[in-house]
Write a protein that holds these residues in place. Structure first.
Motif, PDB file in Angstrom:
ATOM      1  N   ILE A 184      68.206 -31.478  -6.097  1.00  0.00           N
ATOM      2  CA  ILE A 184      67.969 -30.307  -5.479  1.00  0.00           C
ATOM      3  C   ILE A 184      66.663 -31.003  -4.586  1.00  0.00           C
ATOM      4  O   ILE A 184      66.500 -30.859  -3.557  1.00  0.00           O
ATOM      5  CB  ILE A 184      67.838 -29.024  -5.976  1.00  0.00           C
ATOM      6  N   ILE A 185      65.782 -31.416  -5.425  1.00  0.00           N
ATOM      7  CA  ILE A 185      64.573 -32.079  -4.880  1.00  0.00           C
ATOM      8  C   ILE A 185      64.721 -33.164  -3.725  1.00  0.00           C
ATOM      9  O   ILE A 185      63.525 -33.454  -3.084  1.00  0.00           O
ATOM     10  CB  ILE A 185      63.257 -31.992  -5.711  1.00  0.00           C
ATOM     11  N   SER A 186      65.916 -33.866  -3.926  1.00  0.00           N
ATOM     12  CA  SER A 186      66.148 -35.032  -3.424  1.00  0.00           C
ATOM     13  C   SER A 186      66.441 -34.655  -1.748  1.00  0.00           C
ATOM     14  O   SER A 186      66.406 -35.512  -1.020  1.00  0.00           O
ATOM     15  CB  SER A 186      67.259 -35.788  -3.913  1.00  0.00           C
ATOM     16  N   VAL A 187      66.690 -33.391  -1.614  1.00  0.00           N
ATOM     17  CA  VAL A 187      67.402 -33.037  -0.350  1.00  0.00           C
ATOM     18  C   VAL A 187      65.772 -32.887   0.736  1.00  0.00           C
ATOM     19  O   VAL A 187      65.070 -32.199   0.117  1.00  0.00           O
ATOM     20  CB  VAL A 187      67.975 -31.640  -0.331  1.00  0.00           C
ATOM     21  N   ASP A 188      66.177 -33.438   1.967  1.00  0.00           N
ATOM     22  CA  ASP A 188      64.937 -33.315   2.564  1.00  0.00           C
ATOM     23  C   ASP A 188      64.421 -31.779   2.951  1.00  0.00           C
ATOM     24  O   ASP A 188      65.173 -30.893   3.311  1.00  0.00           O
ATOM     25  CB  ASP A 188      65.397 -33.924   4.072  1.00  0.00           C
ATOM     26  N   HIS A 189      63.355 -31.606   2.856  1.00  0.00           N
ATOM     27  CA  HIS A 189      62.678 -30.481   3.023  1.00  0.00           C
ATOM     28  C   HIS A 189      62.830 -29.887   4.331  1.00  0.00           C
ATOM     29  O   HIS A 189      62.674 -28.500   4.667  1.00  0.00           O
ATOM     30  CB  HIS A 189      61.205 -30.252   2.334  1.00  0.00           C
ATOM     31  N   ARG A 202      68.423 -17.207   1.922  1.00  0.00           N
ATOM     32  CA  ARG A 202      68.316 -18.165   0.853  1.00  0.00           C
ATOM     33  C   ARG A 202      69.559 -18.661   0.076  1.00  0.00           C
ATOM     34  O   ARG A 202      69.608 -19.938  -0.357  1.00  0.00           O
ATOM     35  CB  ARG A 202      66.941 -17.885  -0.179  1.00  0.00           C
ATOM     36  N   HIS A 203      70.244 -17.525  -0.473  1.00  0.00           N
ATOM     37  CA  HIS A 203      71.329 -17.936  -1.305  1.00  0.00           C
ATOM     38  C   HIS A 203      72.308 -18.721  -0.740  1.00  0.00           C
ATOM     39  O   HIS A 203      73.131 -19.668  -0.973  1.00  0.00           O
ATOM     40  CB  HIS A 203      72.031 -16.702  -1.937  1.00  0.00           C
ATOM     41  N   ARG A 204      72.657 -18.334   0.767  1.00  0.00           N
ATOM     42  CA  ARG A 204      73.343 -19.233   1.643  1.00  0.00           C
ATOM     43  C   ARG A 204      72.846 -20.471   1.941  1.00  0.00           C
ATOM     44  O   ARG A 204      73.690 -21.643   2.094  1.00  0.00           O
ATOM     45  CB  ARG A 204      73.792 -18.457   2.808  1.00  0.00           C
ATOM     46  N   GLN A 205      71.843 -20.623   2.102  1.00  0.00           N
ATOM     47  CA  GLN A 205      70.997 -22.068   2.058  1.00  0.00           C
ATOM     48  C   GLN A 205      71.150 -22.931   0.882  1.00  0.00           C
ATOM     49  O   GLN A 205      71.649 -24.002   1.042  1.00  0.00           O
ATOM     50  CB  GLN A 205      69.515 -21.945   2.258  1.00  0.00           C
ATOM     51  N   PHE A 206      71.236 -22.267  -0.254  1.00  0.00           N
ATOM     52  CA  PHE A 206      71.599 -23.307  -1.418  1.00  0.00           C
ATOM     53  C   PHE A 206      72.848 -23.734  -1.514  1.00  0.00           C
ATOM     54  O   PHE A 206      73.339 -24.877  -2.068  1.00  0.00           O
ATOM     55  CB  PHE A 206      71.083 -22.337  -2.621  1.00  0.00           C
ATOM     56  N   VAL A 207      73.907 -22.749  -1.319  1.00  0.00           N
ATOM     57  CA  VAL A 207      75.227 -22.875  -1.341  1.00  0.00           C
ATOM     58  C   VAL A 207      75.881 -23.681  -0.440  1.00  0.00           C
ATOM     59  O   VAL A 207      76.727 -24.794  -0.528  1.00  0.00           O
ATOM     60  CB  VAL A 207      75.887 -21.667  -1.627  1.00  0.00           C
ATOM     61  N   ARG A 208      75.207 -23.621   0.933  1.00  0.00           N
ATOM     62  CA  ARG A 208      76.115 -24.274   2.179  1.00  0.00           C
ATOM     63  C   ARG A 208      75.234 -25.639   2.398  1.00  0.00           C
ATOM     64  O   ARG A 208      75.776 -26.423   2.865  1.00  0.00           O
ATOM     65  CB  ARG A 208      76.035 -23.426   3.270  1.00  0.00           C
ATOM     66  N   ILE A 209      73.965 -25.464   2.274  1.00  0.00           N
ATOM     67  CA  ILE A 209      73.053 -26.694   2.851  1.00  0.00           C
ATOM     68  C   ILE A 209      72.462 -27.761   1.632  1.00  0.00           C
ATOM     69  O   ILE A 209      72.837 -28.945   1.665  1.00  0.00           O
ATOM     70  CB  ILE A 209      71.992 -26.247   3.861  1.00  0.00           C
ATOM     71  N   VAL A 210      71.746 -27.015   0.711  1.00  0.00           N
ATOM     72  CA  VAL A 210      71.251 -27.857  -0.376  1.00  0.00           C
ATOM     73  C   VAL A 210      72.116 -28.215  -1.239  1.00  0.00           C
ATOM     74  O   VAL A 210      72.072 -29.469  -1.663  1.00  0.00           O
ATOM     75  CB  VAL A 210      70.195 -26.795  -0.998  1.00  0.00           C
ATOM     76  N   LEU A 211      73.126 -27.531  -1.883  1.00  0.00           N
ATOM     77  CA  LEU A 211      73.904 -28.133  -2.904  1.00  0.00           C
ATOM     78  C   LEU A 211      74.797 -29.157  -2.526  1.00  0.00           C
ATOM     79  O   LEU A 211      74.975 -30.144  -3.415  1.00  0.00           O
ATOM     80  CB  LEU A 211      74.758 -26.817  -3.645  1.00  0.00           C
ATOM     81  N   PRO A 212      75.632 -28.941  -1.380  1.00  0.00           N
ATOM     82  CA  PRO A 212      76.231 -30.007  -0.964  1.00  0.00           C
ATOM     83  C   PRO A 212      75.759 -31.628  -1.050  1.00  0.00           C
ATOM     84  O   PRO A 212      76.269 -32.480  -1.126  1.00  0.00           O
ATOM     85  CB  PRO A 212      77.106 -29.788   0.235  1.00  0.00           C
ATOM     86  N   MET A 215      74.677 -32.846  -4.503  1.00  0.00           N
ATOM     87  CA  MET A 215      75.650 -33.246  -5.407  1.00  0.00           C
ATOM     88  C   MET A 215      75.778 -34.810  -4.952  1.00  0.00           C
ATOM     89  O   MET A 215      76.283 -35.362  -6.046  1.00  0.00           O
ATOM     90  CB  MET A 215      77.117 -32.533  -4.717  1.00  0.00           C
ATOM     91  N   ARG A 216      75.496 -35.297  -4.132  1.00  0.00           N
ATOM     92  CA  ARG A 216      75.502 -36.966  -4.062  1.00  0.00           C
ATOM     93  C   ARG A 216      74.671 -37.672  -4.858  1.00  0.00           C
ATOM     94  O   ARG A 216      74.849 -38.677  -5.490  1.00  0.00           O
ATOM     95  CB  ARG A 216      74.991 -37.477  -2.558  1.00  0.00           C
ATOM     96  N   ALA A 217      73.448 -36.853  -5.148  1.00  0.00           N
ATOM     97  CA  ALA A 217      72.226 -37.447  -6.386  1.00  0.00           C
ATOM     98  C   ALA A 217      72.866 -37.109  -7.734  1.00  0.00           C
ATOM     99  O   ALA A 217      72.501 -37.456  -8.739  1.00  0.00           O
ATOM    100  CB  ALA A 217      71.175 -37.134  -5.976  1.00  0.00           C
ATOM    101  N   ILE A 218      73.438 -35.599  -7.653  1.00  0.00           N
ATOM    102  CA  ILE A 218      73.696 -35.360  -9.086  1.00  0.00           C
ATOM    103  C   ILE A 218      74.669 -35.896  -9.768  1.00  0.00           C
ATOM    104  O   ILE A 218      74.936 -36.114 -10.966  1.00  0.00           O
ATOM    105  CB  ILE A 218      73.999 -33.512  -8.877  1.00  0.00           C
ATOM    106  N   LEU A 219      75.860 -36.232  -8.932  1.00  0.00           N
ATOM    107  CA  LEU A 219      77.299 -36.458  -9.332  1.00  0.00           C
ATOM    108  C   LEU A 219      77.246 -37.847 -10.412  1.00  0.00           C
ATOM    109  O   LEU A 219      77.623 -37.534 -11.481  1.00  0.00           O
ATOM    110  CB  LEU A 219      78.282 -36.802  -8.377  1.00  0.00           C
ATOM    111  N   HIS A 286      84.603 -37.448  -1.998  1.00  0.00           N
ATOM    112  CA  HIS A 286      84.570 -35.961  -1.344  1.00  0.00           C
ATOM    113  C   HIS A 286      83.238 -35.722  -0.892  1.00  0.00           C
ATOM    114  O   HIS A 286      83.108 -35.461   0.394  1.00  0.00           O
ATOM    115  CB  HIS A 286      85.173 -34.895  -2.234  1.00  0.00           C
ATOM    116  N   TYR A 287      82.238 -35.866  -1.642  1.00  0.00           N
ATOM    117  CA  TYR A 287      80.988 -35.521  -1.141  1.00  0.00           C
ATOM    118  C   TYR A 287      80.257 -36.694  -0.404  1.00  0.00           C
ATOM    119  O   TYR A 287      79.161 -36.365   0.409  1.00  0.00           O
ATOM    120  CB  TYR A 287      80.005 -35.097  -2.469  1.00  0.00           C
TER     121      TYR A 287
END
Length: 323
Positions: A184-189, A202-212, A215-219, A286-287
Motif C-alpha cells: 500500500i505504501i508503495s503506491v504514489d501518494h 476513501r473506500h472507493r479510493q482503496f478498492v479502485r485505485i490503491v489496491l490494484p 497488488m503488483r508489489a504484494i503478489l 493480470h495485474y
C-alpha cells in the motif's frame, strides 16, 4: 576575363567491398560449453542413481503415491493451506489498514498483534490453541462484563482441525499484514491526492485505485507466504492431525520404508507448489496490465519463443547480413 581553371587531380575512389564478401563471424564461448557439459554429466549421474539404486525402492513409492490414505491426507493439507491463507490474509488486510490509519488505538493494537505473533514460534501457537481447553472450559457470547446469552463447550467447538486453522491463520496474518502494508505504501501518494481532489470516497479510493496498484508489489511476497504455509502445514503433525507428512510418518512407521515414503510426500509437495507457482504467474500477469508495454510471456509462449530461437539459429544468418 575569368582566370583559367586548373585541372585538379581527382581524389582516389574509396575501396568498395561487395556485400556478398561479408561473412558474419560467430562468437565462440568454449568455456560455456565445458561448464554445460559438466553440469549435464552430474545430472545424468544423479538420474542414473535414481533409476538404478535399489534404496529408492520405486515399487513402494508407486504403491503409496496414489494410496487412498495418502490422497485423503493431501486433501487435509490443501484445506489447511486454503483456510489458513484466506483467513490470514483477510485479517492481514485489517491489520495493515489499522496500522496505516490515523487512529492511535488501532495503530497500537495492530502493531502489538504483529509484534507478538511474529515473536512466538508457530509450533508454540499451535500447541496453545490445541490445549486451549486447559484455560477455558466454556466460551460464552453476551454483554462484556455482564450476562452471557450463549455458552459453548470448548472441547466440542475447537477440534484439532479448528485449532490448527486458528493457529495457522493468526500466525499468517502477522506476516501478511506487513506484506500488504508495504504494497500500500508503495503506491504514489500523488494518486491519492488526485482522488481526494476529485471527491472520490476513501473506500472507493482503496478498492479502485490503491489496491490494484499495490497488488503488483504484494503478489510475489504473498505467493511466497502461501507456498511456505503449504509446506509449513507439516508442523501440525505434532497435533496428530492426519495431514500429508503425518500420514507418511504413520505408514513408514509400520513398514520401515522411510525413503520411498518421504519421496511420496516430496513429490506431492513439489507438484502442488508447481501449481501454486503457475497460478501466481497468471495472477501477476493480470495485474501487470497497464503498467507494462508488453505482458509477461506465459510458459507456453516462452517455450514457443525458445523453439523459434533454436530453429532460426540452426538455419543460420544469410550471407551479408549483419547483427
Amino acid at each position: 576575363m575569368s582566370a583559367p581553371t586548373r585541372n585538379r587531380p581527382a581524389s582516389p575512389a574509396p575501396d568498395t567491398v561487395d556485400d556478398a564478401d561479408l561473412v558474419v563471424a560467430r562468437t565462440r564461448h568454449p568455456w560455456r560449453w565445458v561448464v554445460s557439459l559438466a553440469v549435464l554429466v552430474v545430472v545424468a549421474q544423479f538420474l542414473h542413481g535414481l533409476a538404478t539404486n535399489p534404496g529408492w525402492d520405486w515399487a513402494t513409492f508407486a504403491r503409496y503415491v496414489t494410496a487412498e490414505s495418502v490422497l485423503a491426507a493431501l486433501w487435509m493439507t490443501v484445506k489447511l493451506t486454503l483456510w489458513g491463507s484466506v483467513l490470514g490474509f483477510a485479517l492481514g488486510v485489517l491489520l495493515a489498514v489499522s496500522r496505516l490509519s490515523n487512529n492511535p488505538v488501532l495503530q497500537v493494537i495492530s502493531w502489538t498483534y504483529i509484534w507478538a505473533f511474529r515473536s512466538i514460534p508457530l509450533i508454540v501457537q499451535l500447541l496453545f490453541w490445541f490445549n486451549i481447553a486447559y484455560l477455558y472450559q466454556t466460551l460464552s457470547l453476551g454483554i462484556p462484563f455482564g450476562p452471557s446469552f450463549f455458552e459453548f463447550d470448548v472441547t466440542g467447538v475447537i477440534s484439532g482441525f479448528t485449532a490448527a486453522v486458528i493457529g495457522l491463520a493468526l500466525h499468517q496474518a502477522a506476516y501478511s499484514a506487513e506484506i500488504i502494508r508495504a504494497g500500500i505504501i508503495s503506491v504514489d501518494h500523488g494518486q491519492i491526492e488526485a482522488a481526494n481532489a476529485l471527491g472520490i470516497p476513501r473506500h472507493r479510493q482503496f478498492v479502485r485505485i490503491v489496491l490494484p496498484q499495490a497488488m503488483r508489489a504484494i503478489l510475489p511476497n504473498a505467493a511466497n507466504e502461501v507456498i511456505s504455509l503449504f509446506k509449513g502445514t507439516s508442523i501440525v503433525s505434532t497435533m496428530a492431525i492426519a495431514e500429508l507428512f503425518y500420514q507418511v510418518q504413520v505408514i513408514f512407521g509400520r513398514n520401515g520404508r522411510v525413503v520411498p515414503l518421504l519421496m511420496v510426500a516430496t513429490v506431492w509437495y513439489i507438484l502442488l507448489t508447481t501449481v501454486l507457482s503457475i497460478v501466481q504467474h497468471y495472477v501477476e500477469r493480470h495485474y501487470a496490465r497497464g503498467s507494462a508495454r508488453a505482458l509477461p510471456l506465459t510458459p507456453r509462449q516462452k517455450l514457443l519463443a525458445k523453439y523459434r530461437e533454436i530453429r532460426d539459429a540452426g538455419i543460420g544468418a544469410p550471407r551479408g547480413a549483419t547483427r
